[in-house]
Design an enzyme around this catalytic site. Sequence first.
Site, mmCIF file in Angstrom:
data_model
loop_
_atom_site.group_PDB
_atom_site.id
_atom_site.type_symbol
_atom_site.label_atom_id
_atom_site.label_comp_id
_atom_site.label_asym_id
_atom_site.label_seq_id
_atom_site.Cartn_x
_atom_site.Cartn_y
_atom_site.Cartn_z
ATOM 1 N N GLU A 94 9.226 1.820 11.114
ATOM 2 C CA GLU A 94 10.322 2.777 10.886
ATOM 3 C C GLU A 94 9.681 4.155 10.912
ATOM 4 O O GLU A 94 8.928 4.496 10.004
ATOM 5 C CB GLU A 94 10.980 2.534 9.523
ATOM 6 N N LYS B 45 0.880 -1.182 0.000
ATOM 7 C CA LYS B 45 0.000 0.000 0.000
ATOM 8 C C LYS B 45 0.909 1.222 0.000
ATOM 9 O O LYS B 45 1.435 1.628 1.025
ATOM 10 C CB LYS B 45 -0.875 -0.018 1.260
ATOM 11 N N GLU C 46 9.568 16.704 14.807
ATOM 12 C CA GLU C 46 10.010 16.466 13.438
ATOM 13 C C GLU C 46 9.246 17.405 12.495
ATOM 14 O O GLU C 46 8.020 17.400 12.475
ATOM 15 C CB GLU C 46 9.720 15.016 13.055
HETATM 16 P P1 NAD Z 1 2.049 8.631 7.262
HETATM 17 O O1 NAD Z 1 2.146 7.847 8.513
HETATM 18 O O2 NAD Z 1 1.012 9.678 7.176
HETATM 19 O O3 NAD Z 1 1.771 7.668 6.013
HETATM 20 C C1 NAD Z 1 2.592 6.555 5.737
HETATM 21 C C2 NAD Z 1 1.753 5.497 5.060
HETATM 22 O O4 NAD Z 1 0.770 5.055 5.978
HETATM 23 C C3 NAD Z 1 1.013 5.990 3.817
HETATM 24 O O5 NAD Z 1 1.006 4.940 2.856
HETATM 25 C C4 NAD Z 1 -0.395 6.215 4.336
HETATM 26 O O6 NAD Z 1 -1.403 6.102 3.366
HETATM 27 C C5 NAD Z 1 -0.506 5.086 5.346
HETATM 28 N N1 NAD Z 1 -1.530 5.314 6.367
HETATM 29 C C6 NAD Z 1 -1.985 6.495 6.846
HETATM 30 N N2 NAD Z 1 -2.951 6.281 7.772
HETATM 31 C C7 NAD Z 1 -3.092 4.941 7.875
HETATM 32 C C8 NAD Z 1 -3.912 4.094 8.669
HETATM 33 N N3 NAD Z 1 -4.798 4.588 9.527
HETATM 34 N N4 NAD Z 1 -3.779 2.751 8.535
HETATM 35 C C9 NAD Z 1 -2.878 2.228 7.678
HETATM 36 N N5 NAD Z 1 -2.085 2.979 6.885
HETATM 37 C C10 NAD Z 1 -2.192 4.319 6.986
HETATM 38 O O7 NAD Z 1 3.488 9.186 6.995
HETATM 39 P P2 NAD Z 1 3.943 10.086 5.774
HETATM 40 O O8 NAD Z 1 3.437 11.446 6.029
HETATM 41 O O9 NAD Z 1 3.611 9.422 4.489
HETATM 42 O O10 NAD Z 1 5.524 9.996 5.929
HETATM 43 C C11 NAD Z 1 6.207 10.840 6.750
HETATM 44 C C12 NAD Z 1 6.631 10.129 8.013
HETATM 45 O O11 NAD Z 1 7.352 8.944 7.713
HETATM 46 C C13 NAD Z 1 7.573 10.977 8.825
HETATM 47 O O12 NAD Z 1 7.228 10.960 10.178
HETATM 48 C C14 NAD Z 1 8.915 10.309 8.617
HETATM 49 O O13 NAD Z 1 9.847 10.516 9.600
HETATM 50 C C15 NAD Z 1 8.553 8.888 8.481
HETATM 51 N N6 NAD Z 1 9.588 8.171 7.751
HETATM 52 C C16 NAD Z 1 10.389 7.294 8.430
HETATM 53 C C17 NAD Z 1 11.410 6.609 7.784
HETATM 54 C C18 NAD Z 1 12.297 5.616 8.502
HETATM 55 O O14 NAD Z 1 12.905 4.796 7.844
HETATM 56 N N7 NAD Z 1 12.391 5.664 9.795
HETATM 57 C C19 NAD Z 1 11.608 6.827 6.421
HETATM 58 C C20 NAD Z 1 10.780 7.721 5.769
HETATM 59 C C21 NAD Z 1 9.767 8.367 6.445
#
Ligand code: NAD
Length: 496
Positions: free
Chosen positions: A261, A185, A396
Amino acid sequence: MTDARSLTPQLPAAKLLIDGQLVDPVEAGTLTVTNPATGEKICDVPSATGADVDKAVKAARRAFESGPWSKMNPSERGKLIRKLSDLLWQRREEFALVESMNNGKTFRQAITGDVAPGAATLSYFADWANKITGEVLPVDGPFLTYCLKEPVGVVGAIVPWNYPTCLLCWKLGPALASGCTVVVKPSELTPLTALKLGALALEAGFPPGVLNVVTGYGDPAGEALARHPDVDKISFTGSGRTARRLLQASANSNLKKLTLELGGKSPQIVLPDADFATAVEACFWGIFSNKGEICNAGSRVLVHEKAYDAFVGQLTERAKKMRVGDPLDAATEMGAQISPRQLETILSYVDSGKRQGAKLLVGGERDTQGTKAKGLFMQPTIFGDVQPEMKIAQEEIFGPVLSCIRFRDEAHALEIANGTQYGLAASIWTRDVAKAHAMARKVKSGVVWINCFNEFDDAAPFGGYKESGWGRDLSHHALEGYLQYKAVWTKLPADL
Ligand code: NAD
């Protein structure tokens, strides 16, 4: 590297990939994909619902339990993963163009930081497919007791928008090498390269159901995957907020396993004897690479008070010269932020920094010069005189905003470095190697770089302490997250 502006984008079919077929969603629904650098629509892709996720999970289950995947020799599995890696590498420019248009990152960074590393990760894990060994256990006898390592089963891979290809490969590599099947996804903001990678998997010859791609919103598509009782594991990269939802979904369904992550607030600690020129450049790219939309971005630079003015001065001068603009122009150093919402968030943190008394040294505003007015560009921004407890030093931001903080001595630096909820990465800049190693042990983070930053290798694990996550991506340690152990006991004759 080809001039990106001479390439024609190859968009994926606007279909879900389920059970080896490109299909329409059960209920008609689309999500619109936009180019953040121009504000223009790129295309629509399907917006999956629970019914599509259920079909994908059933296909993945069939492939895992009774399909060709379950019977395939590990070396054959490895060959397929390698084929996928090779195809991705061959088409890196094609993928990078779509990634750059969809995400706003520069074409150059889309190749070097996203697509090429993704292909390399698949290649690394292709080699692991026939090297996952069990062990014979030294139990008290008379028994022959061995430990089998078996795949956990059906994996839901939920990935964010900042490195859509690379982070997906971080999940696919170890999952497929372990023998799991996967339902992907991607982020609703950047679904295109996941669809393209799904199509490549078909071309590579993966059996139906092994790799499925459902595009859609976090809710309902992501939620449906997280709550599905027949998904054994969710491998997630994203925000802490979503991670908490996933934990609840796991608790309320089948206690599926989770690898998380998450975010970071990584400190770069600069001691007065550091090689300034190298450290300035690394601190600059540490925050401004990929527009600051990096989980391990070096978003806090901690500088010894003796060196602070000179160091922060050089950093500010470098930021003033940064070239922000068209991501497809090879001279551009920073592209467009991912979405209007993310830009608003970044600007609200800038406001908060000003209100809490930090000193704005450069940037701080949306960049609307010329054609940039149509896109979501942000000026590279540096705050000086930041206090560790300020919001911009604790939370962040996920954008090109750097907080510079003074420290008195090493103990003070470590206290500040460890003083957030996060623990993803850190760096230490000094010529005193013994001191650097001693400090590295005291930093609470999953990665510590000494006299370097943002170095990655498939052989080195990546992941966080504290609220930066659970488990590790990359390296053989990542495989652990996709395997479960079975102890098999055989009673031996006592008289032999
Ligand atoms: P997000 O959590 O909003 O979304 C990530 C994914 O989760 C997307 O595919 C989204 O559609 C899905 N998602 C959202 N709500 C959901 C739910 N209720 N159930 C299941 N899936 C759901 O994060 P983002 O805004 O896409 O990414 C930014 C974040 O990711 C930042 O906090 C960043 O630090 C983190 N990040 C971490 C790493 C790492 O390796 N540690 C790498 C990249 C990004």
